[in-house]
Design a protein around this motif. Structure first.
Motif, PDB file in Angstrom:
ATOM      1  N   ARG A  14      37.399  33.162  51.531  1.00 47.18           N
ATOM      2  CA  ARG A  14      38.227  34.342  51.251  1.00 47.18           C
ATOM      3  C   ARG A  14      39.607  33.894  50.809  1.00 47.18           C
ATOM      4  O   ARG A  14      40.176  32.958  51.360  1.00 47.18           O
ATOM      5  CB  ARG A  14      38.361  35.218  52.499  1.00 47.18           C
ATOM      6  CG  ARG A  14      37.047  35.746  53.042  1.00 47.18           C
ATOM      7  CD  ARG A  14      37.279  36.641  54.256  1.00 47.18           C
ATOM      8  NE  ARG A  14      36.017  37.107  54.831  1.00 47.18           N
ATOM      9  CZ  ARG A  14      35.317  36.439  55.726  1.00 47.18           C
ATOM     10  NH1 ARG A  14      35.773  35.259  56.177  1.00 47.18           N
ATOM     11  NH2 ARG A  14      34.190  36.917  56.189  1.00 47.18           N
ATOM     12  N   GLY A  17      42.386  39.140  50.868  1.00 50.96           N
ATOM     13  CA  GLY A  17      41.316  40.094  51.147  1.00 50.96           C
ATOM     14  C   GLY A  17      40.125  39.962  50.228  1.00 50.96           C
ATOM     15  O   GLY A  17      39.153  40.709  50.357  1.00 50.96           O
ATOM     16  N   HIS A  18      40.186  39.020  49.299  1.00 50.43           N
ATOM     17  CA  HIS A  18      39.110  38.864  48.314  1.00 50.43           C
ATOM     18  C   HIS A  18      38.096  37.823  48.774  1.00 50.43           C
ATOM     19  O   HIS A  18      38.464  36.691  49.106  1.00 50.43           O
ATOM     20  CB  HIS A  18      39.698  38.435  46.963  1.00 50.43           C
ATOM     21  CG  HIS A  18      38.665  38.108  45.926  1.00 50.43           C
ATOM     22  ND1 HIS A  18      37.778  39.041  45.441  1.00 50.43           N
ATOM     23  CD2 HIS A  18      38.377  36.939  45.287  1.00 50.43           C
ATOM     24  CE1 HIS A  18      36.985  38.473  44.554  1.00 50.43           C
ATOM     25  NE2 HIS A  18      37.325  37.195  44.437  1.00 50.43           N
ATOM     26  N   VAL A  19      36.836  38.230  48.796  1.00 45.39           N
ATOM     27  CA  VAL A  19      35.756  37.303  49.144  1.00 45.39           C
ATOM     28  C   VAL A  19      35.230  36.699  47.840  1.00 45.39           C
ATOM     29  O   VAL A  19      34.540  37.351  47.070  1.00 45.39           O
ATOM     30  CB  VAL A  19      34.617  38.013  49.902  1.00 45.39           C
ATOM     31  CG1 VAL A  19      33.525  37.017  50.259  1.00 45.39           C
ATOM     32  CG2 VAL A  19      35.155  38.688  51.154  1.00 45.39           C
ATOM     33  N   ALA A  20      35.574  35.430  47.592  1.00 45.55           N
ATOM     34  CA  ALA A  20      35.203  34.782  46.330  1.00 45.55           C
ATOM     35  C   ALA A  20      33.793  34.225  46.365  1.00 45.55           C
ATOM     36  O   ALA A  20      33.092  34.209  45.349  1.00 45.55           O
ATOM     37  CB  ALA A  20      36.194  33.672  46.007  1.00 45.55           C
ATOM     38  N   ASP A  22      30.405  34.634  48.979  1.00 43.94           N
ATOM     39  CA  ASP A  22      30.034  35.552  50.055  1.00 43.94           C
ATOM     40  C   ASP A  22      28.704  35.160  50.704  1.00 43.94           C
ATOM     41  O   ASP A  22      27.625  35.530  50.243  1.00 43.94           O
ATOM     42  CB  ASP A  22      29.938  36.970  49.472  1.00 43.94           C
ATOM     43  CG  ASP A  22      29.774  38.035  50.533  1.00 43.94           C
ATOM     44  OD1 ASP A  22      29.758  37.704  51.739  1.00 43.94           O
ATOM     45  OD2 ASP A  22      29.663  39.222  50.163  1.00 43.94           O
ATOM     46  N   GLY A  41      34.025  35.116  37.030  1.00 44.96           N
ATOM     47  CA  GLY A  41      34.404  35.693  38.311  1.00 44.96           C
ATOM     48  C   GLY A  41      33.269  35.790  39.299  1.00 44.96           C
ATOM     49  O   GLY A  41      33.449  36.333  40.404  1.00 44.96           O
ATOM     50  N   ASN A 224      29.564  38.622  41.815  1.00 46.26           N
ATOM     51  CA  ASN A 224      30.601  39.047  42.760  1.00 46.26           C
ATOM     52  C   ASN A 224      30.617  38.163  44.006  1.00 46.26           C
ATOM     53  O   ASN A 224      30.810  38.647  45.125  1.00 46.26           O
ATOM     54  CB  ASN A 224      30.414  40.517  43.163  1.00 46.26           C
ATOM     55  CG  ASN A 224      30.679  41.465  42.005  1.00 46.26           C
ATOM     56  OD1 ASN A 224      31.476  41.155  41.114  1.00 46.26           O
ATOM     57  ND2 ASN A 224      30.033  42.613  42.011  1.00 46.26           N
ATOM     58  N   GLY A 225      30.409  36.870  43.799  1.00 45.00           N
ATOM     59  CA  GLY A 225      30.491  35.918  44.896  1.00 45.00           C
ATOM     60  C   GLY A 225      29.239  35.792  45.750  1.00 45.00           C
ATOM     61  O   GLY A 225      29.186  34.942  46.636  1.00 45.00           O
TER      62      GLY A 225
END
Length: 258
Positions: A14, A17-20, A22, A41, A224-225
């Protein structure tokens, strides 16, 4: 399935607050080339960074041959068998191409990076270094200073240094990016040759579908990770989850714009 050389278990990072990345769990076995794909991304390079140690994980584990390496440094992971091409690029930019390769072989042989003793005391390492140069078709550049190499030759040197390191896990991040049409096949042929070694695993971040079709035994798709799909190339590219991840676009068309 064979015993995995490399395994990630719920690997997560993370940034604020962004979970790169997951909670990605994957096993990579000897003799298999896994292509890692996804749009910009998606988390591909970040996942690579977590495996090779460039960034620390927020959660989860990385294991090499069953050994937990999650908190180890880049250097420790390299020593144990994680090899990532860019880590070795321009190792000594003011030395020649041949000397750079010889230094990696010297270190692999447990003789350290003593530059002063390199030429006199490690002459026996010159022949294997020259052999690797021939494999990457850089014999003519043996005496050229690394900092003066073209971009394409620097990418070939990355592969040469990685071959010299001889890791358990080879990690290539778009190895032909920026290379000419004439230069790229040399690198792809070398990667294909590495596949014939059934005691090594290869991870390849790539978006060129012709490369993936030629080399990949398996594709994992990040979106999205998170891990969106994992399987053989034909099955993955045809799967509903992948088509949905790419908003209904054909996977090849989507990746062509990455």
């Amino acid at each position: 399935m064979s015993h995995p050389l490399l395994e990630t278990a719920d690997l997560t990072v993370r940034f604020g607050g962004h979970v790169a990345v997951d909670h990605i769990s994957c096993r990579f076995v000897p003799g298999e080339l896994t292509a890692i794909v996804g749009p910009n991304g998606a988390g591909k390079t970040t996942y690579f960074n977590l495996i090779s140690g460039q960034i620390p994980a927020s959660e989860g584990r990385v294991r090499l041959n069953g050994r937990d390496i999650t908190r180890m440094s880049v250097a420790q992971r390299t020593h144990l068998g994680i090899g990532r091409a860019f880590q070795l690029t321009n190792l000594f930019p003011n030395l020649s191409v041949l000397e750079n390769i010889r230094l990696v072989i010297q270190s692999k042989a447990g003789r350290g990076f003593n530059l002063l003793s390199m030429a006199d005391r490690h002459a026996d390492l010159t022949a294997p270094a020259q052999e690797i140069l021939a494999r990457v078709r850089m014999t003519d550049q043996a005496d050229q200073v690394v900092s003066e190499l073209s971009h394409g030759d620097q990418r070939k040197l990355e592969v040469a240094l990685l071959i010299a390191l001889d890791p358990l896990v080879y990690m290539f991040d778009e190895p032909t990016a920026g290379m000419s049409v004439d230069e790229a096949p040399v690198v792809l042929d070398l990667i294909a040759a590495l596949k014939t070694r059934k005691d090594r695993a290869i991870l390849l971040v790539e978006h060129k579908m012709d490369v993936i079709r030629t080399l990949a035994d398996r594709i994992i798709v990040l979106h999205n990770g998170a891990l969106a799909a994992d399987g053989d190339p034909a099955t993955v590219m045809a799967s509903d989850v992948v088509q949905e991840a790419y908003m209904g676009r054909d996977l090849e068309e989507a990746l062509a714009h990455v």
